[in-house]
Structures are given as structure tokens and as C-alpha cells.
Design a protein around this motif. Structure first.
Motif, PDB file in Angstrom:
ATOM      1  N   ARG A   1      -1.669   7.843   4.428  1.00  0.00           N
ATOM      2  CA  ARG A   1      -2.949   7.267   4.030  1.00  0.00           C
ATOM      3  C   ARG A   1      -2.785   6.253   2.895  1.00  0.00           C
ATOM      4  NH1 ARG A   1      -3.533  11.348   7.019  1.00  0.00           N
ATOM      5  NH2 ARG A   1      -5.477  12.016   7.976  1.00  0.00           N
ATOM      6  N   MET A   2      -1.900   6.566   1.962  1.00  0.00           N
ATOM      7  CA  MET A   2      -1.629   5.640   0.864  1.00  0.00           C
ATOM      8  C   MET A   2      -1.039   4.328   1.407  1.00  0.00           C
ATOM      9  SD  MET A   2       0.959   6.294  -2.373  1.00  0.00           S
ATOM     10  CE  MET A   2       0.465   8.006  -2.441  1.00  0.00           C
ATOM     11  N   ASN A   3      -0.064   4.456   2.294  1.00  0.00           N
ATOM     12  CA  ASN A   3       0.635   3.274   2.786  1.00  0.00           C
ATOM     13  C   ASN A   3      -0.179   2.465   3.797  1.00  0.00           C
ATOM     14  OD1 ASN A   3       2.864   3.735   1.146  1.00  0.00           O
ATOM     15  ND2 ASN A   3       3.807   5.090   2.637  1.00  0.00           N
ATOM     16  N   VAL A   4      -0.980   3.126   4.612  1.00  0.00           N
ATOM     17  CA  VAL A   4      -1.848   2.391   5.539  1.00  0.00           C
ATOM     18  C   VAL A   4      -2.935   1.657   4.758  1.00  0.00           C
ATOM     19  CG1 VAL A   4      -3.556   2.650   7.394  1.00  0.00           C
ATOM     20  CG2 VAL A   4      -1.360   3.829   7.562  1.00  0.00           C
ATOM     21  N   ALA A   5      -3.542   2.336   3.789  1.00  0.00           N
ATOM     22  CA  ALA A   5      -4.620   1.716   3.008  1.00  0.00           C
ATOM     23  C   ALA A   5      -4.140   0.477   2.255  1.00  0.00           C
ATOM     24  CB  ALA A   5      -5.207   2.724   2.021  1.00  0.00           C
ATOM     25  N   THR A   6      -2.900   0.507   1.775  1.00  0.00           N
ATOM     26  CA  THR A   6      -2.379  -0.613   0.981  1.00  0.00           C
ATOM     27  C   THR A   6      -1.507  -1.570   1.797  1.00  0.00           C
ATOM     28  OG1 THR A   6      -0.437   0.646   0.263  1.00  0.00           O
ATOM     29  CG2 THR A   6      -2.416   0.763  -1.132  1.00  0.00           C
ATOM     30  N   ARG A   7      -1.345  -1.256   3.083  1.00  0.00           N
ATOM     31  CA  ARG A   7      -0.497  -2.043   3.989  1.00  0.00           C
ATOM     32  C   ARG A   7       0.928  -2.202   3.459  1.00  0.00           C
ATOM     33  NH1 ARG A   7      -4.294  -6.870   5.616  1.00  0.00           N
ATOM     34  NH2 ARG A   7      -5.524  -5.865   7.230  1.00  0.00           N
ATOM     35  N   LYS A   8       1.524  -1.082   3.060  1.00  0.00           N
ATOM     36  CA  LYS A   8       2.910  -1.107   2.607  1.00  0.00           C
ATOM     37  C   LYS A   8       3.778  -1.669   3.724  1.00  0.00           C
ATOM     38  CE  LYS A   8       6.216   0.877  -0.237  1.00  0.00           C
ATOM     39  NZ  LYS A   8       6.637  -0.171  -1.113  1.00  0.00           N
ATOM     40  N   THR A   9       4.597  -2.614   3.395  1.00  0.00           N
ATOM     41  CA  THR A   9       5.406  -3.330   4.387  1.00  0.00           C
ATOM     42  C   THR A   9       6.691  -2.556   4.704  1.00  0.00           C
ATOM     43  OG1 THR A   9       4.549  -5.411   3.530  1.00  0.00           O
ATOM     44  CG2 THR A   9       6.518  -5.540   4.913  1.00  0.00           C
ATOM     45  N   PRO A  10       6.958  -2.305   5.992  1.00  0.00           N
ATOM     46  CA  PRO A  10       8.206  -1.640   6.356  1.00  0.00           C
ATOM     47  C   PRO A  10       9.404  -2.393   5.801  1.00  0.00           C
ATOM     48  CG  PRO A  10       6.757  -1.728   8.248  1.00  0.00           C
ATOM     49  CD  PRO A  10       6.121  -2.582   7.163  1.00  0.00           C
TER      50      PRO A  10
ATOM     51  N   MET B   1      -1.573  -4.043  -1.982  1.00  0.00           N
ATOM     52  CA  MET B   1      -1.340  -3.610  -3.352  1.00  0.00           C
ATOM     53  C   MET B   1      -0.003  -2.898  -3.421  1.00  0.00           C
ATOM     54  SD  MET B   1      -3.308  -0.272  -5.023  1.00  0.00           S
ATOM     55  CE  MET B   1      -4.901  -0.964  -4.815  1.00  0.00           C
ATOM     56  N   ASN B   2       0.630  -2.988  -4.564  1.00  0.00           N
ATOM     57  CA  ASN B   2       1.831  -2.207  -4.835  1.00  0.00           C
ATOM     58  C   ASN B   2       1.362  -0.936  -5.550  1.00  0.00           C
ATOM     59  OD1 ASN B   2       4.122  -1.008  -5.839  1.00  0.00           O
ATOM     60  ND2 ASN B   2       5.103  -2.941  -6.371  1.00  0.00           N
ATOM     61  N   PHE B   3       1.068   0.093  -4.758  1.00  0.00           N
ATOM     62  CA  PHE B   3       0.453   1.310  -5.278  1.00  0.00           C
ATOM     63  C   PHE B   3       1.278   1.943  -6.388  1.00  0.00           C
ATOM     64  CE2 PHE B   3      -0.881   5.698  -5.415  1.00  0.00           C
ATOM     65  CZ  PHE B   3      -2.247   5.626  -5.228  1.00  0.00           C
ATOM     66  N   SER B   4       2.588   1.997  -6.207  1.00  0.00           N
ATOM     67  CA  SER B   4       3.438   2.648  -7.214  1.00  0.00           C
ATOM     68  C   SER B   4       3.385   1.929  -8.556  1.00  0.00           C
ATOM     69  CB  SER B   4       4.881   2.754  -6.723  1.00  0.00           C
ATOM     70  OG  SER B   4       5.443   1.475  -6.525  1.00  0.00           O
ATOM     71  N   ALA B   5       3.166   0.614  -8.552  1.00  0.00           N
ATOM     72  CA  ALA B   5       3.061  -0.145  -9.798  1.00  0.00           C
ATOM     73  C   ALA B   5       1.677  -0.008 -10.427  1.00  0.00           C
ATOM     74  CB  ALA B   5       3.373  -1.620  -9.553  1.00  0.00           C
ATOM     75  N   VAL B   6       0.654   0.068  -9.594  1.00  0.00           N
ATOM     76  CA  VAL B   6      -0.718   0.111 -10.090  1.00  0.00           C
ATOM     77  C   VAL B   6      -1.126   1.526 -10.522  1.00  0.00           C
ATOM     78  CG1 VAL B   6      -3.133  -0.314  -9.449  1.00  0.00           C
ATOM     79  CG2 VAL B   6      -1.358  -1.874  -8.671  1.00  0.00           C
TER      80      VAL B   6
END
Length: 150
Positions: free
Chosen positions: A138-147, A10-15
Motif C-alpha cells: 500500500r505504501m509503494n502503490v500509493a507513492t508509485r515506488k519505481t521498481p 514521493m520518496n516515502f522513506s525520506a519524507v
């Protein structure tokens, strides 16, 4: 060598833009008055513990821009066995580990060592920084934010 592409969930910042902006504001407030190199060491160490690839990529780059050496970045995972870190940095890293691994609690000796090395305001800022990087992890691991992505 081939790599595996981990799809972003997910793109957390957009959602959730309001939540994202609130964490950005907390992050900015937590950084105030802290040494930029120390700040990055703390964020890298928490990100190592939390296994956040995005944050590791982000903060190692920021650490280098802040003047950190490759040697210190590479030895950070074993900081307790390295002679490259100051007493103040060691206290901050010990506190980072204790707060990040919170179910184990924050031992009195770890807190007291940090309180000896930082004045009360700096210590409050450091604690805020640690809780903020843990939120990002936690936010980035949960959403698998891509390096490497914005």
C-alpha cells in the motif's frame, strides 16, 4: 518496444523516516522463524493481488536468491491450479489471499488449514508477514515506488 515511465509521487522513506523505520522493524520481526522461500512466495502473492510493481520486482529477485525456481514464480498467480506447491505452501497462500482481500473475511476452513500446517508461533509470524507485506504494498502503490530503485 517503448515503455511508459511512471513518475514516483514521493520518496516515502525520506519524507516519513520514522514510519518507514517502524515498518522495517515490523518486517524484520515478522520474518523470524519462517522459511525464506515460503516467505517470498507469500510476499509475491500479496504483491500480485495488490498490483505492487516495486514489491513484485523486489520479491521475485529475493525468491530466486533464496533458491526458488522460475517455474514456481511464474505459476504463483495460478497456484491453486498448479501441482508445484506443497500443502504447507498452499495453506500459506490461501491465508495470504484471505488476509489480503480482507473485506471478504478469512474463512474458517482457510484459517484451520493454515493452523494444521503451522505451529501457533509460525502461524502468528505468517499473519504478521502478510500484514507487513500488505503495508509495504500500500505504501509503494500509493507513492508509485519505481521498481529497481532503493
Amino acid at each position: 518496444m517503448s515503455t511508459i515511465q511512471m513518475p514516483e509521487r514521493m520518496n516515502f522513506s525520506a519524507v516519513a523516516p520514522k514510519v518507514f523505520k517502524a515498518v522495517l522493524a515490523l518486517d524484520a520481526a515478522a520474518r523470524e522463524g519462517l522459511d525464506p522461500v515460503l516467505l517470498e512466495l507469500v510476499q509475491i502473492r500479496a504483491s500480485q493481488i495488490n498490483r505492487c510493481a516495486y514489491c513484485l520486482d523486489y520479491h521475485t529477485s529475493d525468491a530466486r536468491r533464496a533458491g526458488e525456481t522460475e517455474e514456481r514464480v511464474h505459476q504463483l498467480a495460478a497456484w491453486q491450479e498448479s501441482s508445484l506447491y506443497t500443502a504447507k505452501e498452499r495453506a500459506a497462500l490461501a491465508l495470504t489471499e484471505a488476509v489480503t482481500l480482507l473485506p471478504r473475511g478469512v474463512p474458517d476452513d482457510v484459517y484451520q488449514e493454515a493452523a494444521l500446517r503451522f505451529d501457533e508461533r509460525e502461524l502468528a509470524q505468517l499473519i504478521a508477514l502478510i500484514l507487513t507485506v500488505n503495508a509495504w504494498n500500500r505504501m509503494n502503490v500509493a507513492t508509485r515506488k519505481t521498481p529497481g530503485t532503493p
